[in-house]
Each structure stands twice: as C-alpha cells, then as structure tokens.
Design an enzyme around this catalytic site. Sequence first.
Site, PDB file in Angstrom:
ATOM      1  N   GLU A 120       0.822  -1.211   0.000  1.00  0.00           N
ATOM      2  CA  GLU A 120       0.000   0.000   0.000  1.00  0.00           C
ATOM      3  C   GLU A 120       0.852   1.255   0.000  1.00  0.00           C
ATOM      4  O   GLU A 120       0.565   2.226  -0.697  1.00  0.00           O
ATOM      5  CB  GLU A 120      -0.905   0.017   1.237  1.00  0.00           C
ATOM      6  N   HIS A 159       3.834 -10.063  -9.470  1.00  0.00           N
ATOM      7  CA  HIS A 159       5.294 -10.232  -9.375  1.00  0.00           C
ATOM      8  C   HIS A 159       5.879  -9.116  -8.502  1.00  0.00           C
ATOM      9  O   HIS A 159       6.731  -9.366  -7.643  1.00  0.00           O
ATOM     10  CB  HIS A 159       5.919 -10.210 -10.763  1.00  0.00           C
ATOM     11  N   SER A 160       5.425  -7.903  -8.718  1.00  0.00           N
ATOM     12  CA  SER A 160       5.886  -6.762  -7.930  1.00  0.00           C
ATOM     13  C   SER A 160       4.898  -5.627  -8.133  1.00  0.00           C
ATOM     14  O   SER A 160       3.891  -5.794  -8.837  1.00  0.00           O
ATOM     15  CB  SER A 160       7.269  -6.312  -8.405  1.00  0.00           C
ATOM     16  N   SER A 165      19.241  -7.998  -7.597  1.00  0.00           N
ATOM     17  CA  SER A 165      18.150  -8.244  -8.539  1.00  0.00           C
ATOM     18  C   SER A 165      18.393  -9.349  -9.556  1.00  0.00           C
ATOM     19  O   SER A 165      17.443 -10.032  -9.922  1.00  0.00           O
ATOM     20  CB  SER A 165      17.801  -6.961  -9.289  1.00  0.00           C
TER      21      SER A 165
END
Lengths: 357, 514
Positions: free
Chosen positions: B191, B406-407, B277
């Site tokens: 959020e 996923h993100s 990453s």
Amino acid sequence: MALRGLGRRISIGKRCFSSASEVEKRPRDGKQINLFSAINQALHIALETDSRAYVFGEDVGFGGVFRCTTGLADRFGRNRVFNTPLCEQGIAGFAIGLAAMGNRAIAEIQFADYIYPAFDQIVNEAAKFRYRSGNQFNCGGLTIRSPYGAVGHGGHYHSQSPEAFFCHVPGLKVVIPRSPQQAKGLLLACIRDPNPVVFFEPKWLYRLAVEEVPERDYMLPLSQAEVIRQGSDITLVGWGAQLSVLERACDEAAKDGISCELIDLRTLIPWDKETVEASVRKTGRLLVSHEAPVTGGFGAEISASIAERCFLRHGLQLEAPVARICGLDTPFPLVYEPFYMPTKNKVLDAIKATVNY
Amino acid sequence: MSIRHQTKANKEGQGEKPHLDFFLFLPHLLDLFSLLHSTMGLWSVRSRLAHHLGQKMAYLGALQRRSWPLVSFLQLWNPRPSELVGGLSSNPINRCSDRRFASIKAETSAAAMDDRCRYQVMDFPGGKVMFIPEMRFLAESPGERISCYRVLDDDGQTISGSSFQEVSKEIALKMYSDMVTLQIMDTIFYEAQRQGRISFYLTSIGEEAINVASAAALTINDIVFPQYREPGVLLWRGFTLQEFANQCFGNKSDYGKGRQMPIHYGSNRLNYFTVSSPIATQIPHAVGAAYSLKMDKKHACAVTYFGDGGTSEGDFHAALNFAAVMEVPIIFFCRNNGWAISTPTTEQFRSDGAVIRGQAYGLRSIRVDGNDALAVYSAVHAAREMAIRESRPILVEALTYRVGHHSTSDDSTKYRPVDEIEHWRTARDPVSRYRKWIERNGWLCDDAESELRSNVRKELLHAIQVAEKMEKPPLAELFTDVYDQVPSNLHEQERLLRETIKQHNGDYPPEVPV
C-alpha cells in the site's frame, strides 16, 4: 633495468607462428625464471602464508595448461588446489561465495577469451558486492587470473585482450604485469588486496620472458604506474607484453635522437593518472599502445583523460594529438596476425609523426 | 526432536494411499491385457483402465501406444540386475518404467534375460556400463510426476500415516506469528508503494510457509543466499520491522546505505546475504560459501532460495553441478510458485519441475507442499541434517503459488484468471491452514490472534512513519564502498560534483544531506 635486460634476452624480432624457442638464460645473482614460474612462486607463497587461500579452475590440479599451478596440489592438497567443472560462470560464482566468507579465492579462467560467461558474475555481483550491501559484505578476497593476449598462432579464441570491458566496471581492479619479476609482486598484491581483482597474464611471455626474480615474499603497489625509462620528447604508455614492443621502438627512436619516456601502467583501474599526467606535462606528447582493438580500447580512456588534463595547463600544452597504436577493429585473425598487431615499426612511425607534428 | 508418525485414524478418503497394494494387483491386469490383445474389446478396456491407471503407473503410458508388444508378466515384474546398479531407486515404478520402450521384438521367455547377463560390461571413465543390443532411449519423463510430501491437509489436520519433525509450542507459535507478520508487512508496504511513499515493493503472499517454516528449521549459523522473495527468513532471524522499513525508504539507518531499491535487504549479523536483482546469481555463491563452511569444519550449511524461473538460468546448473562435485553442505530451495512474472512453468521448462533435475546432477532431492508449514519445516530439517552430516547438496522443491503480482510494477490479472488468484489466496492460504493446526493443538485463541494482528499493524505503521521522516544517508556515501578505500578518481569526482551542487542546488533532492 629489468625490462632492458628482458629486451636483450627476448629474441622476438617479429612474432612467429610456431612457438618461439626458449630464451637463453644468463647466469646472474638471483634466480632466472620465466613468467609462469614467477606466477607459480607467487601462488605457492599465497597459499603458504594464508591457510584460507584456495586456487581452483579448469585443469589447475595437474599444474594447469600453462604450468602456472605446478606443484600446488601436491603441496597443499586437493582441498585447497582443485579442478572445477568446465564452467566459467560457476567458477566465478563459486569464487565470489568463497571470498564472501573471508577466504582468498584465486580463480583461474583458462583463457581470457573464455571469461565472458563469467562476466555477469564479475560485473553484477563481484564488483558491486561491497557497495550494494553497505559494506556489510565484501568479496575482496577474490582474484581472477587469466592468460590473455597474442601468442603468435592463437587466432580468435586464444589471443584476446578483453581488459577494456572490465575497466568499465567500478568496483573492480584490473592489473596486468609486464614481466616475471613484476608478475610475482603484483599478483601477491592483488591476492592480498581487499577488492576483487582481475589479473591478466600475457601468455606470450609465459616461457619467453626470463628475468631475475627474488625468491622471497614481496609485493608491488597497485594503482601505481612505473616509469621504466626516462625521456623528454614523448610519453609512451602500455601494459603487459606490449611494453617490450614499446621498448624496442624507444631504442630505435633514440637512434634518431628522440628521447622517449616509457610508462608501464600496471593497474588499469583504478589507474595512476597522476604519473601519466606528470610525464605528459613534461614531454607534451603521448602515445598509447595495446593489442586490443583500438575502438573502445583502454587507450581511449587514457587519451581522453590526458587530453582533458593536459590540453593546456601550467603554460604547457599537448603538442600533438594523442596517438593510439593498437589492434585493428577485427576479431583476432590467424594468418593476418602480423598485420593486425601494433608492431614496433607502427609504433616507431607514430612516434616520429607525433614528434614532428 | 523426534519424527512423529501420525497414526490417528482420519476420515476415510483423506490422505494418500501407498502405491504398493495397487501395484501388486496390476501385473495380473496386464496378463489379462495380453489375452485380450487381439480382440476389439481390448480397446475399450484399455482406454478406460489405461486412463485410470495411467495416472498412477509409469509404464502404462505405453499402453496408449498402438504397437504395444506382447510382454510377459515375468519380464515386466523382474528387473534386470544391471538396472539396479548405479543408484537407481528401489522404487518398483522406476524399474518398470525402464521397460516402457523395450524392444519391439516379442520376448516371451525368461531365458532371454539370462542372455543379457552375459553381455559385455566395459569400464569407461566414470565406471562400468553394461552394453545392450537393443537401441533404447531413456524416456523424456518417468511418466509419473514426483510425489509431493505433505503433512497437513487443506483443513490443517495432520494426515494419517504422515511423518514429520515435531515442533515445540514455542517454535510453532513463533512460526505462526512470523507468518502473520509477513502477511501484514506485505500488505502495508504494498500500500505504501501505491501511495508513492516507497518506490517499489514485492510481496511474498502465498509463500509465508516457505519463508518462515524453512527459516525455522535452520539455525542462525546457516548462511542464507536469498533471491528476493524471502524476507520471512530475515524476519524469523530477528530483522525488525523498523529495519525493513529503513531499507525500503533508503534512509540513513538502512544498512545498505540507500544504494539499492526497496526489498534488497541484507544483514551480516543475521547471516543473510544482501539481495541482488539478477536472477539466480546467488546460487553459485552459496556453493562457494558452503565449501568454506566445509573447509572450516563448521556445523552449518548454506541455503539458497530461488524461484521456478531461476532454475532456467545457467547459474543454477553451474551451481548444482559444482555442489555435487565439491560435495558441499548446501540446501538448494526452489520456490516453485508457478510464475516467473507472466511466464507460467509450462513455458519455463518441460521437466517435472525442479526436483527431477537433482538426480541429473547427482543430488538428493525432495518435492514438498510449499503451503504446508509442517512439511516445509520437516523437509528442511531433514535436508539440513543430511547436508551437514554427509557434506552433500540437497535440492528441495516447494510447490506453491505466487498469490501476489510479481511486484508493484506488475498487474498479474493481465495474464492469469482472477478466480485462480482468489482461490489460492483463500482456499489454499498457508497461514490459515497452519492456524487451524495450531488451534487444534489448543495453542492459539481468537483473542491472541487479533491482538497479534493489531500489534503488528501498529508497530509497522509506526516504523514506516519513523523511516519516512528520517533523512537519507549523506552524499559522501555515494562514493564510499566502491572499493575498500575511496580512490583518487572518486575523490576528484566528488569534488566536481559538490561544485556542481553549489551551482545548481535545485537539481538535487533535499532529503540527501550534502
């Protein structure tokens, strides 16, 4: 002086296709050894002085395809000196993990031409390991050593000089020795330096370069260029096997009354701008020479940096454009190798042109 | 801790039945097939039965082929001795599956088998290999998928006959609490990103059991190399909500000094290597670290996590191979959650998931229900013991589902059905399933549950507030840690940058102190 001795001993003249004969050794005070023996000595000392140092890579167990790792497995055991599967990305990744645990991981990539599968690990992981973790972790104990450069008959995949790719990566150090005595000291310094280092060894010199090398444990400083010949008319900068070419060019230029200052960069990143700059301020002229293709080669970085710094400074200025005598922009060819290479005469012509600009 | 065998009688029809009784029955069926082979009736019998059996038995795939040879019961049932050499499992299913592509010549006598024993054996590098005159291709898959270890059913009840590692009440409750915390943390940080307060986030929703239960089965001395969907492991080890928030906001208390995107946590104190990453790059690192542990004779292992997508990367193959050759104590933990961003596993590989690949590299492996906290705990506990005691790599594949996108840069409803996501979010939620088990043990009541949730929420919101207000690390940290010492070129660049900042102050974010 070491290099002058080297120049006398090496009967290179022009590069042959077949492997050149061994250089005759002259009896001197210290021990005369070749480059692979010097590397071997450095590795013996590294393993002797640090029980958490490891040497590994393809075929290192029996001594390696260039004999750099001879005797190590017998002396230190197969737990510390061992073969890896044929997988450069595995070698690099494994080495990073080992180094991250505080060990000295000395990994060998059999030929620099095969280093590319490891490129992601080296660039994205090793180089950024400390920075991205906020210094909580590091892989400073990592040293990757790899034979590079022309050998007379290597063609595309046994002759490459990929140093420029790595010079573009903040967080790495790139070191290239010009001779046995330099190689031993620099390699020990790289192994003990708390940063990941890529150490390229000029394979051409493995057997051909013979020099007096102290048997003791010694190190040479990183990021310090060495002025190996003083001069006043032009500065020549190079590294690795190219230094012997430059040296012969200097000798011939001297016959024409041109006084050359010769600098071995030794560490390509972080490179010693100060020494080169000081020299060019004195001579007003710069020539950079390397085997790697000219476009995007590391000579471009040196040229641009020096032009920025020495264009017009303290009353002195660059008298002529920076010259680059390098490999051609082609894959490294086989039968055309003599045409491709930055030969002594190409360098000499450029010296004269620059001096007479 | 003891292995507990569930012997309580369960409701009928629940749990898995062993294969064995069915298998004994089967050869007689095949004799029947042989007899009926030439009749038309065979086809209907074959099709109905084959469908049913085909789900259970490897070699029945062959029944569906048109030219099934007459093979005697004897041949199917008795494996050749050589096939048991070299580590073939004793699982009768595997033995029979070797017969799937048996010679097209009809062989009806057992005498033919004796002939084989007289065939030559040659010592190639790597060991003895027996020659066979038939050209035989190893099937691309064993026909039946590798079974999945599970302890709790969908209702959080332990399955009859299941064996699992016992957990103390204290550990069990901490596991639950951390799973809930992870869920809430994910919801609120997600959020926060939506509100623009942090730049990026990715959730582990659906994988709480994997995160927390696997961490619970490890010790703090085991070195963790995460991908990026394993913050629950950090949570278990003691990373605070404030520390999570600091990294997400990249403030001056971030251990990473504000250099990486949110969720790229790392903690040397907790033996959790900093997230990066690139996919799967951590896997060979873990092997090197495991080698170090072995050399230093530590009673610990390395553990590395990655997704189904990560198993396609070269680094995965490199690492498994190295680990097997070097014989290192490591757990390779694959979170097979069905999706690599928008790529489902059908587009990722054609093997039976990741578990089947273990054997190809010489690794012991297990498939486990990733949404079953007890199964994950038990499997990792056992894997760790094996890894350390025998100094060997173990591959654990946990089947699960990535409930979240996923993100925050992804909207997964674009490539998968919303009702599928909802099903896994609700009916297959690992947290509620585990809660039922805890409640059955009388270890949790509703009050404690809601108190836990509200406390976590409060603490997290406070942590976010604090993290948000805190200033960023100073500019000097842009240049440090590239090397152990700041080199001259970076001193020079910092100097020039500071001059530029003086000239053009407005170009630069005020939160970063200069």
